[in-house]
Motif scaffolding. Structure first.
Motif, PDB file in Angstrom:
ATOM      1  N   ASN A 116       0.817  -1.217   0.000  1.00 25.69           N
ATOM      2  CA  ASN A 116       0.000   0.000   0.000  1.00 25.69           C
ATOM      3  C   ASN A 116       0.844   1.258   0.000  1.00 25.69           C
ATOM      4  O   ASN A 116       0.456   2.271  -0.575  1.00 25.69           O
ATOM      5  CB  ASN A 116      -0.980  -0.002   1.175  1.00 25.69           C
ATOM      6  N   GLN A 117       2.000   1.212   0.620  1.00 20.06           N
ATOM      7  CA  GLN A 117       2.912   2.361   0.576  1.00 20.06           C
ATOM      8  C   GLN A 117       3.418   2.583  -0.846  1.00 20.06           C
ATOM      9  O   GLN A 117       3.503   3.716  -1.313  1.00 20.06           O
ATOM     10  CB  GLN A 117       4.085   2.151   1.546  1.00 20.06           C
ATOM     11  N   ILE A 118       3.733   1.494  -1.522  1.00 18.03           N
ATOM     12  CA  ILE A 118       4.184   1.577  -2.911  1.00 18.03           C
ATOM     13  C   ILE A 118       3.093   2.200  -3.779  1.00 18.03           C
ATOM     14  O   ILE A 118       3.344   3.120  -4.566  1.00 18.03           O
ATOM     15  CB  ILE A 118       4.574   0.170  -3.432  1.00 18.03           C
ATOM     16  N   VAL A 119       1.860   1.710  -3.638  1.00 19.34           N
ATOM     17  CA  VAL A 119       0.732   2.238  -4.422  1.00 19.34           C
ATOM     18  C   VAL A 119       0.510   3.714  -4.087  1.00 19.34           C
ATOM     19  O   VAL A 119       0.242   4.532  -4.972  1.00 19.34           O
ATOM     20  CB  VAL A 119      -0.542   1.399  -4.182  1.00 19.34           C
ATOM     21  N   TYR A 120       0.629   4.079  -2.822  1.00 18.82           N
ATOM     22  CA  TYR A 120       0.466   5.479  -2.395  1.00 18.82           C
ATOM     23  C   TYR A 120       1.452   6.384  -3.138  1.00 18.82           C
ATOM     24  O   TYR A 120       1.054   7.391  -3.729  1.00 18.82           O
ATOM     25  CB  TYR A 120       0.670   5.600  -0.882  1.00 18.82           C
ATOM     26  N   TYR A 121       2.732   6.029  -3.119  1.00 18.23           N
ATOM     27  CA  TYR A 121       3.744   6.871  -3.777  1.00 18.23           C
ATOM     28  C   TYR A 121       3.533   6.931  -5.285  1.00 18.23           C
ATOM     29  O   TYR A 121       3.676   7.993  -5.898  1.00 18.23           O
ATOM     30  CB  TYR A 121       5.156   6.368  -3.458  1.00 18.23           C
ATOM     31  N   ARG A 122       3.189   5.821  -5.897  1.00 14.91           N
ATOM     32  CA  ARG A 122       2.949   5.833  -7.351  1.00 14.91           C
ATOM     33  C   ARG A 122       1.745   6.689  -7.700  1.00 14.91           C
ATOM     34  O   ARG A 122       1.762   7.433  -8.685  1.00 14.91           O
ATOM     35  CB  ARG A 122       2.745   4.406  -7.862  1.00 14.91           C
ATOM     36  N   THR A 123       0.702   6.579  -6.900  1.00 16.20           N
ATOM     37  CA  THR A 123      -0.505   7.371  -7.149  1.00 16.20           C
ATOM     38  C   THR A 123      -0.195   8.857  -7.015  1.00 16.20           C
ATOM     39  O   THR A 123      -0.587   9.660  -7.865  1.00 16.20           O
ATOM     40  CB  THR A 123      -1.628   6.968  -6.171  1.00 16.20           C
ATOM     41  N   ARG A 124       0.496   9.218  -5.944  1.00 16.11           N
ATOM     42  CA  ARG A 124       0.861  10.633  -5.722  1.00 16.11           C
ATOM     43  C   ARG A 124       1.720  11.154  -6.880  1.00 16.11           C
ATOM     44  O   ARG A 124       1.521  12.263  -7.345  1.00 16.11           O
ATOM     45  CB  ARG A 124       1.606  10.793  -4.406  1.00 16.11           C
ATOM     46  N   LYS A 125       2.659  10.344  -7.351  1.00 12.78           N
ATOM     47  CA  LYS A 125       3.508  10.754  -8.475  1.00 12.78           C
ATOM     48  C   LYS A 125       2.676  10.919  -9.743  1.00 12.78           C
ATOM     49  O   LYS A 125       2.814  11.909 -10.465  1.00 12.78           O
ATOM     50  CB  LYS A 125       4.629   9.748  -8.710  1.00 12.78           C
ATOM     51  N   ASN A 126       1.797   9.949 -10.022  1.00 12.95           N
ATOM     52  CA  ASN A 126       0.945  10.033 -11.222  1.00 12.95           C
ATOM     53  C   ASN A 126       0.070  11.281 -11.204  1.00 12.95           C
ATOM     54  O   ASN A 126      -0.213  11.858 -12.252  1.00 12.95           O
ATOM     55  CB  ASN A 126       0.064   8.794 -11.349  1.00 12.95           C
TER      56      ASN A 126
END
Length: 183
Positions: A136-146
């Motif tokens: 979920n941390q990985i998805v959080y950072y990718r989402t924020r970057k996108n």
């Protein structure tokens, strides 16, 4: 279909004929990994879907319907779900170990020790992996970057963990980056 009252499907009906399918999550992930593979042509991806999903017999008389129903099955019975998604924030190939540990931590399930789990059961669990998991941390950072919303500190974290966080990261980029930084 109501997931609380109906059993998950293990067959697909095409033109009035019933076809058994391999509904195990491992098989379905392999199909999706083929769809994630940019080196495969669309026809090859669809061939893999049909060969892996339909168990006893391939519905050769209506392959187009076999593709459509196969994708609908992978999309949990929803129409055109795959086409309407935005920018990806996970990949089963790159994130496999984090998904594995996330499901293990969230549900106390060792995916490697079970013989069978229906694809839909897996996906429903996958969509609800606990917030404290690395996945979920990985998805959080990718989402924020996108979304272009990384804070200064989040940008530092993202680029320090780029090998894990960037879906398109390659070793070649890393070498080019290192060479650039040396100069």
């Amino acid at each position: 279909m109501n997931v609380l009252t109906d059993k998950f499907p293990t067959k697909i009906k095409i033109n009035g004929k019933i076809y058994n399918i391999n509904s195990d999550f491992r098989n379905c992930i392999k199909i999706i990994q083929a769809f994630e593979d940019d080196d495969l042509l669309d026809q090859e991806k669809l061939y893999i879907l049909v060969k892996r999903l339909y168990v006893d017999e391939i519905p050769e008389e209506d392959m187009e319907e076999a593709y459509i129903k196969g994708i609908k099955f992978l999309d949990l019975g929803e129409e055109n779900k795959s086409e309407s998604v935005g920018k990806r924030v996970y990949a089963f190939t790159k994130d496999s170990k984090y998904i594995y540990t996330g499901i293990g931590q969230s549900y106390n399930i060792n995916l490697n020790a079970i013989d069978y789990m229906h694809w839909w059961d897996f996906v429903y669990r996958f969509m609800d992996i606990g917030q404290e998991c690395m996945f979920n941390q990985i998805v959080y950072y990718r989402t924020r970057k996108n979304e272009g919303k990384l804070t200064k500190d989040e940008r530092k974290t993202y680029f320090s963990m780029r090998k894990i966080l960037d879906l398109n990261y390659t070793e070649e980029e890393s070498e080019e980056e290192s060479e650039f930084m040396k100069k």
